[in-house]
Design a protein around this motif. Structure first.
Motif, PDB file in Angstrom:
ATOM      1  N   TYR A  62       0.805  -1.454   0.022  1.00 26.18           N
ATOM      2  CA  TYR A  62       0.010  -0.009  -0.008  1.00 26.18           C
ATOM      3  C   TYR A  62       1.002   1.230  -0.050  1.00 26.18           C
ATOM      4  CZ  TYR A  62      -3.231   3.535   1.944  1.00 26.18           C
ATOM      5  OH  TYR A  62      -4.227   4.317   2.056  1.00 26.18           O
ATOM      6  N   SER A  63       0.548   2.090  -0.931  1.00 20.76           N
ATOM      7  CA  SER A  63       0.988   3.696  -0.656  1.00 20.76           C
ATOM      8  C   SER A  63       2.695   3.588  -0.883  1.00 20.76           C
ATOM      9  CB  SER A  63       0.847   4.278   0.373  1.00 20.76           C
ATOM     10  OG  SER A  63       1.043   5.666   0.522  1.00 20.76           O
ATOM     11  N   GLY A  64       3.299   4.397  -0.410  1.00 20.05           N
ATOM     12  CA  GLY A  64       4.642   4.354  -0.041  1.00 20.05           C
ATOM     13  C   GLY A  64       5.365   5.526  -1.223  1.00 20.05           C
ATOM     14  N   THR A  65       6.531   5.905  -1.036  1.00 17.09           N
ATOM     15  CA  THR A  65       7.169   6.829  -1.741  1.00 17.09           C
ATOM     16  C   THR A  65       8.599   6.639  -1.712  1.00 17.09           C
ATOM     17  OG1 THR A  65       7.146   8.591  -0.043  1.00 17.09           O
ATOM     18  CG2 THR A  65       5.587   8.774  -1.663  1.00 17.09           C
ATOM     19  N   ALA A  66       9.434   7.165  -2.646  1.00 19.81           N
ATOM     20  CA  ALA A  66      10.952   6.964  -2.596  1.00 19.81           C
ATOM     21  C   ALA A  66      11.369   8.039  -3.546  1.00 19.81           C
ATOM     22  CB  ALA A  66      11.251   5.540  -3.273  1.00 19.81           C
ATOM     23  N   ILE A  67      12.621   8.400  -3.148  1.00 22.61           N
ATOM     24  CA  ILE A  67      13.588   9.392  -4.186  1.00 22.61           C
ATOM     25  C   ILE A  67      14.976   8.911  -4.195  1.00 22.61           C
ATOM     26  CG2 ILE A  67      14.316  11.727  -4.213  1.00 22.61           C
ATOM     27  CD1 ILE A  67      12.294  12.709  -2.038  1.00 22.61           C
ATOM     28  N   PHE A  68      15.416   9.135  -5.580  1.00 20.81           N
ATOM     29  CA  PHE A  68      16.658   8.554  -5.780  1.00 20.81           C
ATOM     30  C   PHE A  68      17.251   9.866  -6.395  1.00 20.81           C
ATOM     31  CE2 PHE A  68      13.984   4.792  -7.589  1.00 20.81           C
ATOM     32  CZ  PHE A  68      14.055   4.176  -6.339  1.00 20.81           C
ATOM     33  N   LYS A  97      21.181  22.517  -0.696  1.00 20.89           N
ATOM     34  CA  LYS A  97      21.973  23.663  -0.191  1.00 20.89           C
ATOM     35  C   LYS A  97      21.058  24.837  -0.745  1.00 20.89           C
ATOM     36  CE  LYS A  97      25.831  26.354  -1.175  1.00 20.89           C
ATOM     37  NZ  LYS A  97      25.345  27.546  -1.901  1.00 20.89           N
ATOM     38  N   ASP A  98      20.431  24.809  -1.849  1.00 24.44           N
ATOM     39  CA  ASP A  98      19.647  25.978  -2.275  1.00 24.44           C
ATOM     40  C   ASP A  98      18.015  25.704  -2.375  1.00 24.44           C
ATOM     41  OD1 ASP A  98      21.944  27.138  -2.959  1.00 24.44           O
ATOM     42  OD2 ASP A  98      22.444  26.310  -4.723  1.00 24.44           O
ATOM     43  N   PHE A  99      17.551  24.486  -2.092  1.00 29.19           N
ATOM     44  CA  PHE A  99      16.074  24.236  -2.094  1.00 29.19           C
ATOM     45  C   PHE A  99      15.693  23.091  -1.210  1.00 29.19           C
ATOM     46  CE2 PHE A  99      17.753  21.601  -5.268  1.00 29.19           C
ATOM     47  CZ  PHE A  99      17.068  20.515  -5.421  1.00 29.19           C
ATOM     48  N   TYR A 100      14.491  22.791  -0.925  1.00 28.81           N
ATOM     49  CA  TYR A 100      13.831  21.737  -0.284  1.00 28.81           C
ATOM     50  C   TYR A 100      13.316  21.027  -1.501  1.00 28.81           C
ATOM     51  CZ  TYR A 100      14.419  23.227   4.312  1.00 28.81           C
ATOM     52  OH  TYR A 100      15.042  23.565   5.734  1.00 28.81           O
ATOM     53  N   LEU A 101      13.266  19.650  -1.626  1.00 26.89           N
ATOM     54  CA  LEU A 101      12.622  18.820  -2.540  1.00 26.89           C
ATOM     55  C   LEU A 101      11.416  17.856  -1.583  1.00 26.89           C
ATOM     56  CD1 LEU A 101      11.912  17.473  -5.388  1.00 26.89           C
ATOM     57  CD2 LEU A 101      13.466  15.774  -4.547  1.00 26.89           C
ATOM     58  N   VAL A 102      10.136  17.964  -1.701  1.00 30.10           N
ATOM     59  CA  VAL A 102       9.246  17.347  -1.122  1.00 30.10           C
ATOM     60  C   VAL A 102       8.424  16.534  -2.006  1.00 30.10           C
ATOM     61  CG1 VAL A 102       7.307  17.755   0.437  1.00 30.10           C
ATOM     62  CG2 VAL A 102       8.974  19.335   0.626  1.00 30.10           C
ATOM     63  N   ASN A 103       8.645  15.195  -1.759  1.00 28.34           N
ATOM     64  CA  ASN A 103       7.749  14.054  -2.658  1.00 28.34           C
ATOM     65  C   ASN A 103       6.679  13.568  -1.938  1.00 28.34           C
ATOM     66  OD1 ASN A 103       7.389  12.337  -4.673  1.00 28.34           O
ATOM     67  ND2 ASN A 103       8.461  10.702  -3.727  1.00 28.34           N
ATOM     68  N   VAL A 104       5.337  13.646  -2.335  1.00 27.87           N
ATOM     69  CA  VAL A 104       4.060  13.342  -1.501  1.00 27.87           C
ATOM     70  C   VAL A 104       3.247  12.484  -2.749  1.00 27.87           C
ATOM     71  CG1 VAL A 104       4.163  15.409  -0.523  1.00 27.87           C
ATOM     72  CG2 VAL A 104       2.749  15.358  -2.234  1.00 27.87           C
ATOM     73  N   TYR A 105       2.704  11.558  -1.981  1.00 27.07           N
ATOM     74  CA  TYR A 105       1.335  10.870  -2.527  1.00 27.07           C
ATOM     75  C   TYR A 105       0.172  11.106  -1.730  1.00 27.07           C
ATOM     76  CZ  TYR A 105      -1.343   6.756  -3.773  1.00 27.07           C
ATOM     77  OH  TYR A 105      -2.577   5.986  -4.184  1.00 27.07           O
ATOM     78  N   THR A 106      -0.608  12.215  -2.326  1.00 26.91           N
ATOM     79  CA  THR A 106      -1.678  12.828  -1.627  1.00 26.91           C
ATOM     80  C   THR A 106      -2.949  11.663  -1.349  1.00 26.91           C
ATOM     81  OG1 THR A 106      -1.463  14.696  -2.251  1.00 26.91           O
ATOM     82  CG2 THR A 106      -3.601  14.562  -1.699  1.00 26.91           C
ATOM     83  N   PRO A 107      -3.412  11.346  -0.166  1.00 24.14           N
ATOM     84  CA  PRO A 107      -4.442  10.596  -0.044  1.00 24.14           C
ATOM     85  C   PRO A 107      -5.695  10.635  -1.078  1.00 24.14           C
ATOM     86  CG  PRO A 107      -3.634  11.426   2.130  1.00 24.14           C
ATOM     87  CD  PRO A 107      -2.985  12.512   1.052  1.00 24.14           C
ATOM     88  N   ASN A 108      -6.190   9.760  -1.460  1.00 24.50           N
ATOM     89  CA  ASN A 108      -7.280   9.820  -2.365  1.00 24.50           C
ATOM     90  C   ASN A 108      -8.724   9.871  -1.427  1.00 24.50           C
ATOM     91  OD1 ASN A 108      -9.752   8.936  -4.185  1.00 24.50           O
ATOM     92  ND2 ASN A 108      -8.225   8.232  -5.467  1.00 24.50           N
ATOM     93  N   ILE A 140      10.513  22.651  -3.975  1.00 23.75           N
ATOM     94  CA  ILE A 140      10.121  22.036  -5.161  1.00 23.75           C
ATOM     95  C   ILE A 140       9.158  20.910  -4.534  1.00 23.75           C
ATOM     96  CG2 ILE A 140      10.532  20.565  -7.188  1.00 23.75           C
ATOM     97  CD1 ILE A 140      12.775  22.506  -7.734  1.00 23.75           C
ATOM     98  N   LEU A 141       7.852  21.056  -5.000  1.00 24.37           N
ATOM     99  CA  LEU A 141       6.726  19.861  -4.507  1.00 24.37           C
ATOM    100  C   LEU A 141       6.587  19.050  -5.681  1.00 24.37           C
ATOM    101  CD1 LEU A 141       4.734  18.556  -2.462  1.00 24.37           C
ATOM    102  CD2 LEU A 141       3.169  20.325  -3.423  1.00 24.37           C
ATOM    103  N   CYS A 142       6.694  17.533  -5.532  1.00 26.70           N
ATOM    104  CA  CYS A 142       6.239  16.808  -6.818  1.00 26.70           C
ATOM    105  C   CYS A 142       5.396  15.564  -6.098  1.00 26.70           C
ATOM    106  CB  CYS A 142       7.446  16.410  -7.406  1.00 26.70           C
ATOM    107  SG  CYS A 142       8.528  15.228  -6.953  1.00 26.70           S
ATOM    108  N   GLY A 143       4.920  15.057  -6.951  1.00 25.15           N
ATOM    109  CA  GLY A 143       3.919  13.816  -6.712  1.00 25.15           C
ATOM    110  C   GLY A 143       2.631  13.804  -7.386  1.00 25.15           C
ATOM    111  N   ASP A 144       1.851  12.660  -6.890  1.00 30.49           N
ATOM    112  CA  ASP A 144       0.437  12.608  -7.298  1.00 30.49           C
ATOM    113  C   ASP A 144      -0.282  13.076  -6.272  1.00 30.49           C
ATOM    114  OD1 ASP A 144      -2.009  11.535  -7.509  1.00 30.49           O
ATOM    115  OD2 ASP A 144      -1.423   9.406  -7.544  1.00 30.49           O
ATOM    116  N   LEU A 145      -0.742  14.328  -6.684  1.00 35.49           N
ATOM    117  CA  LEU A 145      -1.409  15.243  -5.762  1.00 35.49           C
ATOM    118  C   LEU A 145      -3.052  14.957  -5.768  1.00 35.49           C
ATOM    119  CD1 LEU A 145       0.321  18.612  -6.086  1.00 35.49           C
ATOM    120  CD2 LEU A 145       0.916  16.406  -4.811  1.00 35.49           C
ATOM    121  N   ASN A 146      -3.552  13.952  -6.604  1.00 34.00           N
ATOM    122  CA  ASN A 146      -4.842  13.369  -6.694  1.00 34.00           C
ATOM    123  C   ASN A 146      -5.877  14.509  -7.075  1.00 34.00           C
ATOM    124  OD1 ASN A 146      -5.444  10.717  -6.683  1.00 34.00           O
ATOM    125  ND2 ASN A 146      -4.232  10.419  -4.860  1.00 34.00           N
ATOM    126  N   VAL A 147      -5.606  15.628  -7.823  1.00 35.57           N
ATOM    127  CA  VAL A 147      -6.727  16.358  -7.941  1.00 35.57           C
ATOM    128  C   VAL A 147      -6.399  17.216  -9.376  1.00 35.57           C
ATOM    129  CG1 VAL A 147      -5.324  18.347  -6.749  1.00 35.57           C
ATOM    130  CG2 VAL A 147      -7.888  18.518  -7.145  1.00 35.57           C
TER     131      VAL A 147
END
Length: 251
Positions: A62-68, A97-108, A140-147
């Motif tokens: 179920y669900s789960g995220t990863a970053i490479f 150093k210059d930014f945050y990266l946020v990877n999300v899988y938004t609840p459906n 920088i936010l990325c992912g399946d935002l389900n909208v």
């Protein structure tokens, strides 16, 4: 810098459908996954030159995220803010150093909207978290935002109005996020481009007819807009019911 985000709908299945061919050919600096659907130790991806970060859901399959990422981040955190025990494996934050990266899988919010209240609480918490990060350095936010944010972002907006992923509440939360100092990278560059979707139902010939939704995003701080060079949808890539999305940004 090239970044890719892809809801793989099960990384083990996607690997059997050509994931690694695409991964190596796109040669991203950062590659984010959503809906990995596995537990620690259930896959061993030999990705030479990449640091791997995984957030597993407690519930199996179920669900789960990863970053490479090629560049090792300053830090990695899971969950939102001080809540580092988020049980569904839906969020990973890497600090560079210059930014945050946020990877999300938004609840459906689910077909009958049974999880809409959970979803809306998630949206508020995530937005506040992103605003706090944005006060420190760009995000920088990325992912399946389900909208699907606007009518242009799905093939059949009228009959889907009020359905999961296209409710006034969910769309309104996206509007609030963008109004808080962020841009939708794809719409920033291509505000009027139609028939640009990232998810298609598995129903018969829906993808072949491009009856889809754009629900996978790269959202970024407004002050990064001048550094954004391109935002792409790789709809030709199969292996999941979603396709990869990609940005190129001068960071």
């Amino acid at each position: 810098m090239k970044m890719v985000s892809w809801n793989v709908n099960g990384i083990r299945a996607c690997v059997g459908k050509g994931f690694l061919d695409y991964f190596h050919s796109v040669d991203a600096d950062i590659f984010c996954l959503q809906e990995t659907k596995l537990q620690e130790g259930q896959i061993n991806l030999d990705l030479e030159g990449y640091h791997q970060y995984w957030n597993y859901a407690e519930k199996k399959g179920y669900s789960g995220t990863a970053i490479f990422t090629k560049e090792k981040p300053i830090s990695c955190s899971y969950g939102v803010g001080t809540n580092d025990s988020e049980s569904e494996g839906r969020i990973i934050t890497l600090e560079f150093k210059d930014f945050y990266l946020v990877n999300v899988y938004t609840p459906n919010s689910q077909r009958d909207l049974a999880r809409l209240s959970v979803r809306l609480e998630w949206e508020v918490n995530l937005r506040n978290y992103l605003i706090d990060l944005n006060n420190e350095k760009p995000v920088i936010l990325c992912g399946d935002l389900n909208v699907a944010h606007q009518e242009i972002d799905l093939k059949n907006p009228k009959p889907n109005t009020g359905n999961s992923g296209f409710t006034d509440e969910e769309r309104g939360e996206m509007t609030k996020l963008l109004s808080a100092g962020f841009i939708d990278s794809f719409r920033h560059l291509y505000p009027d481009q139609i028939d640009s979707f990232t998810w298609w139902s598995y129903m018969n010939k829906v993808r072949e007819r491009n009856i889809g939704w754009r629900i996978d995003y790269f959202i970024m701080s407004e002050r990064l807009a001048s550094l954004l060079k391109d935002s792409q949808i790789h709809s030709e890539i199969l292996g999941s019911d979603h396709c990869p999305v990609c940005i190129e940004v001068e960071l």
